[in-house]
Motif scaffolding. Structure first.
Motif, short mmCIF file in Angstrom:
data_model
loop_
_atom_site.label_atom_id
_atom_site.label_comp_id
_atom_site.label_asym_id
_atom_site.label_seq_id
_atom_site.Cartn_x
_atom_site.Cartn_y
_atom_site.Cartn_z
N LEU A 202 -6.15 8.87 -0.64
CA LEU A 202 -5.76 8.27 -1.91
C LEU A 202 -4.88 7.05 -1.62
O LEU A 202 -3.76 7.20 -1.15
CB LEU A 202 -5.01 9.28 -2.78
CG LEU A 202 -5.75 10.59 -3.07
CD1 LEU A 202 -4.86 11.54 -3.87
CD2 LEU A 202 -7.05 10.33 -3.83
N ALA A 203 -5.40 5.86 -1.89
CA ALA A 203 -4.68 4.62 -1.60
C ALA A 203 -4.35 3.89 -2.89
O ALA A 203 -5.23 3.62 -3.71
CB ALA A 203 -5.52 3.72 -0.69
N ASN A 204 -3.08 3.57 -3.07
CA ASN A 204 -2.60 2.87 -4.27
C ASN A 204 -2.10 1.49 -3.88
O ASN A 204 -1.15 1.37 -3.10
CB ASN A 204 -1.48 3.67 -4.94
CG ASN A 204 -1.88 5.10 -5.23
OD1 ASN A 204 -2.74 5.36 -6.05
ND2 ASN A 204 -1.27 6.05 -4.53
N ASN A 205 -2.72 0.47 -4.42
CA ASN A 205 -2.34 -0.91 -4.10
C ASN A 205 -1.22 -1.40 -5.00
O ASN A 205 -1.28 -1.24 -6.23
CB ASN A 205 -3.55 -1.84 -4.23
CG ASN A 205 -4.62 -1.53 -3.20
OD1 ASN A 205 -4.32 -1.36 -2.03
ND2 ASN A 205 -5.87 -1.44 -3.63
N LEU A 206 -0.19 -1.99 -4.40
CA LEU A 206 0.96 -2.53 -5.11
C LEU A 206 1.18 -3.98 -4.66
O LEU A 206 0.56 -4.42 -3.69
CB LEU A 206 2.20 -1.68 -4.81
CG LEU A 206 2.14 -0.22 -5.28
CD1 LEU A 206 3.34 0.56 -4.75
CD2 LEU A 206 2.09 -0.15 -6.81
N PRO A 207 2.05 -4.73 -5.34
CA PRO A 207 2.29 -6.12 -4.92
C PRO A 207 2.75 -6.20 -3.46
O PRO A 207 3.71 -5.53 -3.06
CB PRO A 207 3.38 -6.59 -5.88
CG PRO A 207 3.17 -5.76 -7.11
CD PRO A 207 2.76 -4.41 -6.60
N ALA A 208 2.06 -7.00 -2.68
CA ALA A 208 2.41 -7.16 -1.26
C ALA A 208 3.74 -7.89 -1.12
O ALA A 208 4.03 -8.83 -1.87
CB ALA A 208 1.31 -7.93 -0.54
N LEU B 237 0.84 -1.20 0.00
CA LEU B 237 0.00 0.00 0.00
C LEU B 237 0.87 1.25 0.00
O LEU B 237 1.80 1.38 0.79
CB LEU B 237 -0.91 0.01 1.23
CG LEU B 237 -1.85 1.21 1.36
CD1 LEU B 237 -2.88 1.20 0.24
CD2 LEU B 237 -2.52 1.21 2.73
N ALA B 238 0.57 2.17 -0.90
CA ALA B 238 1.23 3.47 -0.95
C ALA B 238 0.12 4.52 -0.94
O ALA B 238 -0.67 4.60 -1.89
CB ALA B 238 2.09 3.62 -2.20
N SER B 239 0.06 5.31 0.12
CA SER B 239 -1.12 6.17 0.28
C SER B 239 -0.76 7.60 0.67
O SER B 239 0.30 7.88 1.23
CB SER B 239 -2.06 5.59 1.34
OG SER B 239 -1.41 5.50 2.59
N VAL B 240 -1.68 8.51 0.33
CA VAL B 240 -1.60 9.92 0.69
C VAL B 240 -2.92 10.30 1.35
O VAL B 240 -3.99 9.99 0.81
CB VAL B 240 -1.38 10.82 -0.55
CG1 VAL B 240 -1.34 12.29 -0.13
CG2 VAL B 240 -0.10 10.45 -1.27
N ASN B 241 -2.85 10.96 2.49
CA ASN B 241 -4.06 11.38 3.19
C ASN B 241 -3.95 12.85 3.57
O ASN B 241 -2.90 13.30 4.06
CB ASN B 241 -4.27 10.54 4.45
CG ASN B 241 -4.48 9.07 4.13
OD1 ASN B 241 -5.45 8.70 3.48
ND2 ASN B 241 -3.55 8.23 4.58
N LEU B 242 -5.03 13.58 3.33
CA LEU B 242 -5.09 14.99 3.71
C LEU B 242 -6.34 15.21 4.54
O LEU B 242 -7.44 14.74 4.17
CB LEU B 242 -5.14 15.91 2.48
CG LEU B 242 -3.97 15.90 1.52
CD1 LEU B 242 -4.18 14.89 0.40
CD2 LEU B 242 -3.76 17.29 0.91
N ASN B 243 -6.20 15.93 5.64
CA ASN B 243 -7.37 16.36 6.39
C ASN B 243 -8.07 17.47 5.62
O ASN B 243 -7.52 18.03 4.66
CB ASN B 243 -6.96 16.85 7.78
CG ASN B 243 -6.40 15.73 8.64
OD1 ASN B 243 -6.81 14.58 8.52
ND2 ASN B 243 -5.46 16.07 9.53
#
Length: 252
Positions: free
Chosen positions: A204-210, A143-149
């Protein structure tokens, strides 16, 4: 290299002089240099061959990274991005402390040096987005993610003139520089008004190979729009859209 002046600008070759056009204008240069066969075999040019080999390796790695993020680069890149990225890749490669000169490579170098790379110097993320954001690369779960309040866009985003709306974009990429392959996933927010109202949180969540052991990259960007008669149009064809590498996990 000389700059052409005058009303008539030439293109092509006359004698030993080649005339051509670049982003810097119309230029001219004289044919010259050392024969290629001598560079390829003469011991005196050993360092030249080593530099050439590493430059080519850096260029290939840069192209792979560009291809991995191409879906966002189409709207967020300046005209000199390719050469700037190649230079950054050379720095990565030269940080290889295990391989001999001429055989240094990106894998044994320091891909962390790419952190903060701006794909568009006409609109940098660092001088555009001021809202705090939270980044995560979870290698085990892929998981590679970006979060903004929630934030006030007109206060926290420095938008170019004519902007009425924007969206936040993100891309996660797993890159295998040895096999020259990659996996990527990109996500984006909805198109939001650039006004004084507080946004909802953006996740924003980006799924990649675990469990990947390859270098992982996370990018963050903004695209600007202008609303005309209910239709959204990319502002100035994306000339000021920022996109940057905001997190790197070099691998294990």
């Amino acid at each position: 290299m000389a700059r052409q002046k005058g009303i008539i600008k030439l293109k092509g070759t006359i004698g030993d002089i080649t005339f051509y056009k670049t982003q810097d204008g119309h230029l001219a240069r004289e044919k010259g240099g050392i024969d290629a066969s001598r560079i390829a075999s003469d011991p005196a040019f050993q360092r030249t061959r080593e530099n050439g080999s590493e430059f080519g390796r850096a260029g290939k790695a840069g192209k792979l990274l560009r291809t991995a993020v191409r879906v966002l680069l189409l709207n967020s890149a300046d005209g000199r991005m390719v050469s700037r990225l190649t230079k950054a890749m050379i720095n990565v490669l030269q940080a290889d402390m295990t391989s001999i000169r001429g055989l240094r490579n990106v894998i044994d170098g320091e891909v962390d040096l790419l952190l903060g790379f701006e794909f568009n110097i006409r609109g940098k993320l660092g001088t555009t987005l001021f809202a705090p954001y939270f980044l995560e690369i979870d290698r085990a779960n892929g998981l590679a993610s970006v979060n903004l309040n929630g934030f006030v866009p007109s206060n926290m985003i420095a938008a170019p003139g004519g902007t009425t709306h924007f969206k936040i974009t993100s891309l996660g990429a797993e890159i295998d520089f040895e096999a020259e392959t990659f996996n990527e996933m990109h996500t984006e927010s909805s198109i939001l008004p650039w006004d004084s109202n507080v946004t909802n949180p953006i996740n924003l969540a980006n799924n990649l190979p675990a469990g990947s052991t390859k270098p992982l990259f996370l990018t963050l960007g903004i695209e600007f729009f202008q609303e005309i008669n209910g239709q959204m149009y990319p502002l100035k064809n994306g000339a000021f859209n920022p996109l940057a590498i905001v997190k790197v996990d070099s691998g294990v």
